[in-house]
Design an enzyme around this catalytic site. Structure first.
Site, PDB file in Angstrom:
ATOM      1  N   HIS A   3     -33.189 -22.504  51.061  1.00 11.29           N
ATOM      2  CA  HIS A   3     -31.820 -22.146  50.662  1.00 11.29           C
ATOM      3  C   HIS A   3     -30.903 -23.369  50.703  1.00 11.29           C
ATOM      4  CE1 HIS A   3     -28.534 -18.933  50.506  1.00 11.29           C
ATOM      5  NE2 HIS A   3     -27.903 -20.097  50.469  1.00 11.29           N
ATOM      6  N   HIS A  47     -27.767 -25.532  48.057  1.00  8.35           N
ATOM      7  CA  HIS A  47     -26.960 -25.532  46.820  1.00  8.35           C
ATOM      8  C   HIS A  47     -26.930 -26.962  46.288  1.00  8.35           C
ATOM      9  CE1 HIS A  47     -25.072 -21.449  47.448  1.00  8.35           C
ATOM     10  NE2 HIS A  47     -25.557 -21.692  48.653  1.00  8.35           N
ATOM     11  N   GLN A  52     -21.388 -17.491  41.979  1.00 10.64           N
ATOM     12  CA  GLN A  52     -20.489 -17.806  43.091  1.00 10.64           C
ATOM     13  C   GLN A  52     -19.194 -16.988  43.085  1.00 10.64           C
ATOM     14  OE1 GLN A  52     -20.590 -20.487  45.921  1.00 10.64           O
ATOM     15  NE2 GLN A  52     -19.369 -18.685  46.327  1.00 10.64           N
ATOM     16  N   HIS A 109     -26.997 -13.789  48.244  1.00  8.64           N
ATOM     17  CA  HIS A 109     -26.074 -14.066  49.345  1.00  8.64           C
ATOM     18  C   HIS A 109     -25.526 -12.703  49.748  1.00  8.64           C
ATOM     19  CE1 HIS A 109     -26.285 -18.230  48.099  1.00  8.64           C
ATOM     20  NE2 HIS A 109     -25.460 -18.607  49.058  1.00  8.64           N
ATOM     21  N   GLU A 153     -22.146 -12.243  53.726  1.00  4.36           N
ATOM     22  CA  GLU A 153     -21.775 -13.506  54.384  1.00  4.36           C
ATOM     23  C   GLU A 153     -20.312 -13.405  54.801  1.00  4.36           C
ATOM     24  OE1 GLU A 153     -22.073 -17.129  52.087  1.00  4.36           O
ATOM     25  OE2 GLU A 153     -22.126 -18.391  53.877  1.00  4.36           O
ATOM     26  N   ASP A 189     -28.660 -24.825  53.500  1.00  3.66           N
ATOM     27  CA  ASP A 189     -27.509 -24.369  52.726  1.00  3.66           C
ATOM     28  C   ASP A 189     -26.745 -25.508  52.057  1.00  3.66           C
ATOM     29  OD1 ASP A 189     -26.168 -22.200  51.657  1.00  3.66           O
ATOM     30  OD2 ASP A 189     -25.004 -21.726  53.444  1.00  3.66           O
TER      31      ASP A 189
END
Ligand code: 17E
Ligand code: FE2
Length: 412
Positions: A56, A58, A151, A209, A212, A308
């Site tokens: 995981h 980005h 996102q 996701h 969160e 992340d």
């Protein structure tokens, strides 16, 4: 080529690993330490493992912290806002350069399998196009799975559904989601139904996701798990973060765990990221804001750790070293019992490989790809305690990274 003088996880003694035609040919016990022949690699009693996995990250956002402004509150929401500013200025070349730089860092830490989220709430889909090229150009270093990650939401962003579908057509491997960020609870639920349908239709994996937030009312995990269960897709589905589970009460969690177990879905926790982003609306006492890693694991579910971020609008630190995240995760999740330490690499190797559905493409067994990493310590416990470095990384029988030990001097 052979790797000699290797220690292996869950086995005693020393081993030689013979590699042939990009595959592992054999693994044989050695009676004693031997001298490495020319052209072979000497593990010198160090642990040899299949490559570390980054499940995981980005890569479209790496190395952008502070551009144009820093996240001052440390919240997820300000991170999304700051990223929105940077997103307005991303270019194809800028995305590729940063992603390839980060992949170089991952390589140096013995990682060869990576799942990256890429923000597709951008009508140009420029970052996705760039990442598809990176996936090809970096093939000799890592296997890259690309998640179409909305996102700013699927239902709450203009043409969100169409952008997700387009991303899958363009070649994304995994369908993502962000139900806790949709405008309403109903939109969160419908976004999950939409993305599961898209994944089932296209044959993509799923990585959402999910929850969160420290809001204990954020309960999209049960929706995702139930969708996975009824579609019989559990092994192909991952719930990332699930930090609200750290705020659920035990009565609800006990019911939830029954469903989670039956669904067979996978979990990713990003403990350094979450300990930084969560708990931000608490005074004292402050919640940890991390999911129930030890409890999921003890209940027989599959959990792994991810980084992340590397220096992005959500998290300003990070350097590609997943063992740092493992060490932090063991602290934060109360997992430093002897048994936990003895098998701690599960959370950054085998469990992560299962999350990524790597199947027979992963693992130190004859017939599998000749991918392995030599670590500078002899077992899981010592690897994490000493934060051992990767001494060499071998991919399809070729050495792609070799690190020579640092030299200390003590002048009088
Ligand atoms: N986006 C998001 O929604 N959550 C995160 N932790 C990161 C990006 C890094
Ligand atoms: Fe993330």
């Amino acid at each position: 080529m052979k790797v000699v003088n290797a220690r292996l996880r869950r086995r005693t003694g020393l081993y030689s690993i013979t590699l042939q035609d990009e595959r592992i040919q054999s693994i044989t016990a050695q009676p004693q330490l031997c001298v490495a022949q020319e052209g072979n690699l000497d593990a010198a009693g160090g642990l040899v493992i299949p490559p570390l996995v980054e499940p995981h990250i980005h890569l479209d956002a790496v190395l952008t912290a502070g551009e144009p402004e820093w996240n001052m509150s440390g919240t997820l929401f300000e991170g999304i806002e700051r990223w929105g500013q940077r997103k307005a200025t991303i270019t194809h070349e800028d995305t590729k350069r940063r992603a390839l730089t980060a992949i170089g860092l991952l390589r140096d830490h013995g990682i060869q399998h990576v799942r990256t989220h890429v923000d597709v709430t951008d009508p140009s889909l420029a970052a996705l196009q760039a990442m598809l090229e990176v996936r090809e150009e970096a093939r000799n270093l890592v296997d890259l799975q690309i998640v179409a990650f909305p996102q700013e939401g699927i239902e709450s962003f203009p043409d969100g559904r169409a952008l997700m579908a387009r991303a899958v057509e363009m070649g994304a491997d995994v369908v993502g989601g962000i139900p806790h960020f949709e405008n309403t609870r109903e939109q969160g639920v419908s976004s999950i139904k939409f993305l599961m349908e898209l994944a089932q239709r296209s044959g993509c994996l799923v990585d959402v996701h999910c929850d969160e937030t420290d809001d204990p009312q954020s309960r999209f995990l049960e929706v995702l798990a139930e969708e996975a269960r009824v579609r019989d897709m559990g092994t192909r589905v991952t719930a990332s973060h699930t930090v609200a589970m750290g705020s659920y009460d035990n009565a609800y969690c006990s019911k939830l765990f029954r469903l989670l177990k039956r669904s067979g879905i996978n979990f990713v926790s990003c403990p350094t990221e979450s300990i930084h982003l969560q708990g931000r609306f608490d005074t004292w006492p402050k919640r940890r804001g991390v999911t129930r890693v030890a409890e999921l694991d003890h209940a027989g579910m599959n959990v792994c750790f991810g980084q992340d971020s590397i220096k992005d609008p959500w998290y300003p630190l990070g350097n590609g070293n997943i063992l740092r995240v493992l060490e932090a995760g063991l602290h934060i999740c109360h997992m430093m019992g002897y048994e936990d330490l003895q098998r701690s690499l599960d959370f950054v190797t085998d469990n992560s490989a299962r999350t990524l559905s790597l199947g027979d493409n992963y693992g130190l067994e004859p017939g599998r790809p000749a991918n392995l990493v030599i670590l500078d310590a002899e077992d899981d416990y010592e690897v994490v305690r000493r934060q051992a470095k990767a001494r060499a990384s071998v991919r399809l029988g070729r050495v792609i990274m070799q690190r020579h030990p640092e030299r200390l001097e003590y002048p009088q």
